[in-house]
Write a protein that holds these residues in place. Sequence first.
Motif, mmCIF file in Angstrom:
data_model
loop_
_atom_site.group_PDB
_atom_site.id
_atom_site.type_symbol
_atom_site.label_atom_id
_atom_site.label_comp_id
_atom_site.label_asym_id
_atom_site.label_seq_id
_atom_site.Cartn_x
_atom_site.Cartn_y
_atom_site.Cartn_z
ATOM 1 N N GLN A 91 0.824 -1.199 0.000
ATOM 2 C CA GLN A 91 0.000 0.000 0.000
ATOM 3 C C GLN A 91 0.866 1.259 0.000
ATOM 4 O O GLN A 91 0.551 2.249 -0.663
ATOM 5 C CB GLN A 91 -0.939 0.007 1.215
ATOM 6 N N ILE A 92 1.951 1.227 0.745
ATOM 7 C CA ILE A 92 2.869 2.375 0.769
ATOM 8 C C ILE A 92 3.482 2.594 -0.612
ATOM 9 O O ILE A 92 3.567 3.727 -1.108
ATOM 10 C CB ILE A 92 3.957 2.166 1.837
ATOM 11 N N LEU A 93 3.904 1.511 -1.251
ATOM 12 C CA LEU A 93 4.479 1.630 -2.593
ATOM 13 C C LEU A 93 3.439 2.119 -3.594
ATOM 14 O O LEU A 93 3.753 2.884 -4.520
ATOM 15 C CB LEU A 93 5.058 0.290 -3.037
ATOM 16 N N ASP A 94 2.180 1.704 -3.412
ATOM 17 C CA ASP A 94 1.106 2.148 -4.289
ATOM 18 C C ASP A 94 0.873 3.653 -4.149
ATOM 19 O O ASP A 94 0.759 4.375 -5.154
ATOM 20 C CB ASP A 94 -0.178 1.382 -3.953
ATOM 21 N N ILE A 95 0.810 4.136 -2.919
ATOM 22 C CA ILE A 95 0.641 5.577 -2.700
ATOM 23 C C ILE A 95 1.821 6.346 -3.283
ATOM 24 O O ILE A 95 1.659 7.428 -3.868
ATOM 25 C CB ILE A 95 0.495 5.869 -1.191
ATOM 26 N N SER A 96 3.013 5.787 -3.145
ATOM 27 C CA SER A 96 4.202 6.434 -3.679
ATOM 28 C C SER A 96 4.140 6.542 -5.206
ATOM 29 O O SER A 96 4.500 7.575 -5.787
ATOM 30 C CB SER A 96 5.454 5.661 -3.258
ATOM 31 N N GLU A 97 3.685 5.482 -5.869
ATOM 32 C CA GLU A 97 3.525 5.525 -7.326
ATOM 33 C C GLU A 97 2.542 6.621 -7.737
ATOM 34 O O GLU A 97 2.782 7.371 -8.689
ATOM 35 C CB GLU A 97 3.002 4.177 -7.845
ATOM 36 N N ARG A 98 1.436 6.710 -7.014
ATOM 37 C CA ARG A 98 0.427 7.722 -7.327
ATOM 38 C C ARG A 98 0.971 9.136 -7.105
ATOM 39 O O ARG A 98 0.735 10.050 -7.904
ATOM 40 C CB ARG A 98 -0.816 7.501 -6.456
ATOM 41 N N ARG A 99 1.691 9.323 -5.988
ATOM 42 C CA ARG A 99 2.252 10.639 -5.685
ATOM 43 C C ARG A 99 3.290 11.033 -6.731
ATOM 44 O O ARG A 99 3.334 12.202 -7.158
ATOM 45 C CB ARG A 99 2.864 10.625 -4.285
ATOM 46 N N ARG A 100 4.101 10.108 -7.179
ATOM 47 C CA ARG A 100 5.116 10.422 -8.190
ATOM 48 C C ARG A 100 4.448 10.877 -9.490
ATOM 49 O O ARG A 100 4.879 11.853 -10.114
ATOM 50 C CB ARG A 100 6.007 9.200 -8.442
ATOM 51 N N ALA A 101 3.387 10.184 -9.895
ATOM 52 C CA ALA A 101 2.659 10.583 -11.102
ATOM 53 C C ALA A 101 2.033 11.960 -10.915
ATOM 54 O O ALA A 101 2.048 12.798 -11.831
ATOM 55 C CB ALA A 101 1.588 9.548 -11.432
ATOM 56 N N GLN A 102 1.495 12.202 -9.724
ATOM 57 C CA GLN A 102 0.881 13.498 -9.427
ATOM 58 C C GLN A 102 1.901 14.622 -9.549
ATOM 59 O O GLN A 102 1.625 15.687 -10.120
ATOM 60 C CB GLN A 102 0.284 13.464 -8.018
ATOM 61 N N ARG A 103 3.091 14.417 -9.027
ATOM 62 C CA ARG A 103 4.143 15.439 -9.088
ATOM 63 C C ARG A 103 4.533 15.755 -10.526
ATOM 64 O O ARG A 103 4.893 16.882 -10.850
ATOM 65 C CB ARG A 103 5.390 14.979 -8.334
ATOM 66 N N LEU A 104 4.455 14.746 -11.377
ATOM 67 C CA LEU A 104 4.826 14.927 -12.791
ATOM 68 C C LEU A 104 3.660 15.433 -13.630
ATOM 69 O O LEU A 104 3.806 15.612 -14.843
ATOM 70 C CB LEU A 104 5.334 13.595 -13.363
ATOM 71 N N GLY A 105 2.508 15.633 -12.986
ATOM 72 C CA GLY A 105 1.349 16.121 -13.702
ATOM 73 C C GLY A 105 0.693 15.079 -14.590
ATOM 74 O O GLY A 105 0.041 15.417 -15.589
ATOM 75 N N LEU A 106 0.853 13.810 -14.230
ATOM 76 C CA LEU A 106 0.308 12.716 -15.035
ATOM 77 C C LEU A 106 -1.010 12.225 -14.438
ATOM 78 O O LEU A 106 -1.231 12.323 -13.239
ATOM 79 C CB LEU A 106 1.308 11.558 -15.098
ATOM 80 N N LYS A 107 -1.845 11.661 -15.274
ATOM 81 C CA LYS A 107 -3.108 11.085 -14.817
ATOM 82 C C LYS A 107 -2.985 9.595 -14.520
ATOM 83 O O LYS A 107 -3.879 9.013 -13.905
ATOM 84 C CB LYS A 107 -4.202 11.308 -15.860
ATOM 85 N N GLU A 108 -1.875 8.993 -14.973
ATOM 86 C CA GLU A 108 -1.664 7.570 -14.739
ATOM 87 C C GLU A 108 -0.248 7.330 -14.246
ATOM 88 O O GLU A 108 0.685 8.066 -14.596
ATOM 89 C CB GLU A 108 -1.891 6.768 -16.022
ATOM 90 N N ARG A 109 -0.096 6.270 -13.473
ATOM 91 C CA ARG A 109 1.228 5.864 -13.024
ATOM 92 C C ARG A 109 2.005 5.248 -14.180
ATOM 93 O O ARG A 109 1.414 4.749 -15.147
ATOM 94 C CB ARG A 109 1.101 4.831 -11.895
ATOM 95 N N ALA A 110 3.318 5.292 -14.080
ATOM 96 C CA ALA A 110 4.160 4.711 -15.126
ATOM 97 C C ALA A 110 4.000 3.199 -15.147
ATOM 98 O O ALA A 110 3.995 2.552 -14.101
ATOM 99 C CB ALA A 110 5.622 5.076 -14.889
ATOM 100 N N ARG A 111 3.832 2.651 -16.334
ATOM 101 C CA ARG A 111 3.767 1.196 -16.504
ATOM 102 C C ARG A 111 5.145 0.693 -16.924
ATOM 103 O O ARG A 111 5.788 1.285 -17.786
ATOM 104 C CB ARG A 111 2.753 0.816 -17.586
ATOM 105 N N HIS A 112 5.581 -0.416 -16.303
ATOM 106 C CA HIS A 112 6.897 -0.977 -16.616
ATOM 107 C C HIS A 112 6.745 -2.406 -17.125
ATOM 108 O O HIS A 112 5.884 -3.153 -16.652
ATOM 109 C CB HIS A 112 7.797 -0.970 -15.372
ATOM 110 N N SER A 113 7.594 -2.765 -18.066
ATOM 111 C CA SER A 113 7.543 -4.129 -18.608
ATOM 112 C C SER A 113 8.055 -5.148 -17.597
ATOM 113 O O SER A 113 7.702 -6.324 -17.658
ATOM 114 C CB SER A 113 8.365 -4.215 -19.896
ATOM 115 N N ARG A 114 8.866 -4.710 -16.636
ATOM 116 C CA ARG A 114 9.478 -5.635 -15.681
ATOM 117 C C ARG A 114 8.661 -5.829 -14.410
ATOM 118 O O ARG A 114 8.753 -6.857 -13.757
ATOM 119 C CB ARG A 114 10.883 -5.145 -15.300
ATOM 120 N N HIS A 115 7.909 -4.808 -14.014
ATOM 121 C CA HIS A 115 7.165 -4.869 -12.763
ATOM 122 C C HIS A 115 5.682 -4.615 -13.002
ATOM 123 O O HIS A 115 5.320 -3.750 -13.800
ATOM 124 C CB HIS A 115 7.680 -3.812 -11.771
#
Length: 298
Positions: A228-252
């Motif tokens: 849950q902490i990592l999930d919130i962190s992903e959302r916050r990082r996208a928010q800081r970058l002005g994105l509507k979605e979190r980054a998708r990775h081929s590895r994770h």
Amino acid sequence: MGISVGRFVLDENSLEICMALAEATGLPFNKRAIERNAGQLSTLYVDDIKAALAPRFADVRVAEFSQLKINAYSSESQISSRPFVHVDQLFEIWVHLLIHLWSIRAIHVLTGSNLEGFNKLVIWSLDIRDEPATYKEVRDEMLHVFAQYGEALRFAHDLTVGSMSFIICHELAHHELDHLNQDPSPDLELTADELGYAIMKEAFANAATMSTIRPRTFSMICPWIILQILDISERRRAQRLGLKERARHSRHPLTSDRIENVLTLTQLGRDPDVLHFLNGYQEAVSKIRSDLALESIG
């Protein structure tokens, strides 16, 4: 803690925080033990897990250091093929801060200026992932929080230990599943979560062999806590970058996919008290996501 040659060491402020934590939680303060163990907690956790499961992971070593990154991974020595679990020491500090804040939200009613200040501190703590040099400022500010919300700390300490234990067990699972010789993929991560959960459960069932980890009745929800902490962190990082979605990775996989996978495991066979505990933290994390406008991030 301060940083010295790639390792965290005790400074006066971090020692003061340890004293405040001990006072708030009613635990004994042992300065000598704290000085002896500073900067090597992950090593102690790995040693406990290995002792509980001996000789299963006898060859695995821990490489504990700091590159000031929120990171943990598996590797093998190019010289001896010896397996290693790497845990950046900043990772545990970051998890420690966020679980303490989350526990406050789960246990205490916050309104007005208290809630506003709390939310600012959560954002500040989340952003350590991208601004690691700020961790000491956030840590020092937490001294006031420790003094004000002692009840939450009693749970937060055990949840932090359990969460870092799951991170380590996840990395041990990568070794046992021979994932280092395969191309990284989301499926491998989900499989490592499942085996990591089983490894943690088996190790905690042999808690009598442990000297640092002290499993509690709610410890097996810690995989859900850290994800849950990592999930919130992903959302916050996208928010800081002005994105509507979190980054998708081929590895994770997205952490939300990992949460769904692990939540099924954590709820199996749970007694009513533990489920009540889990529900309280679920309500609190929903409030945090709503307060920080993270719900809109896909």
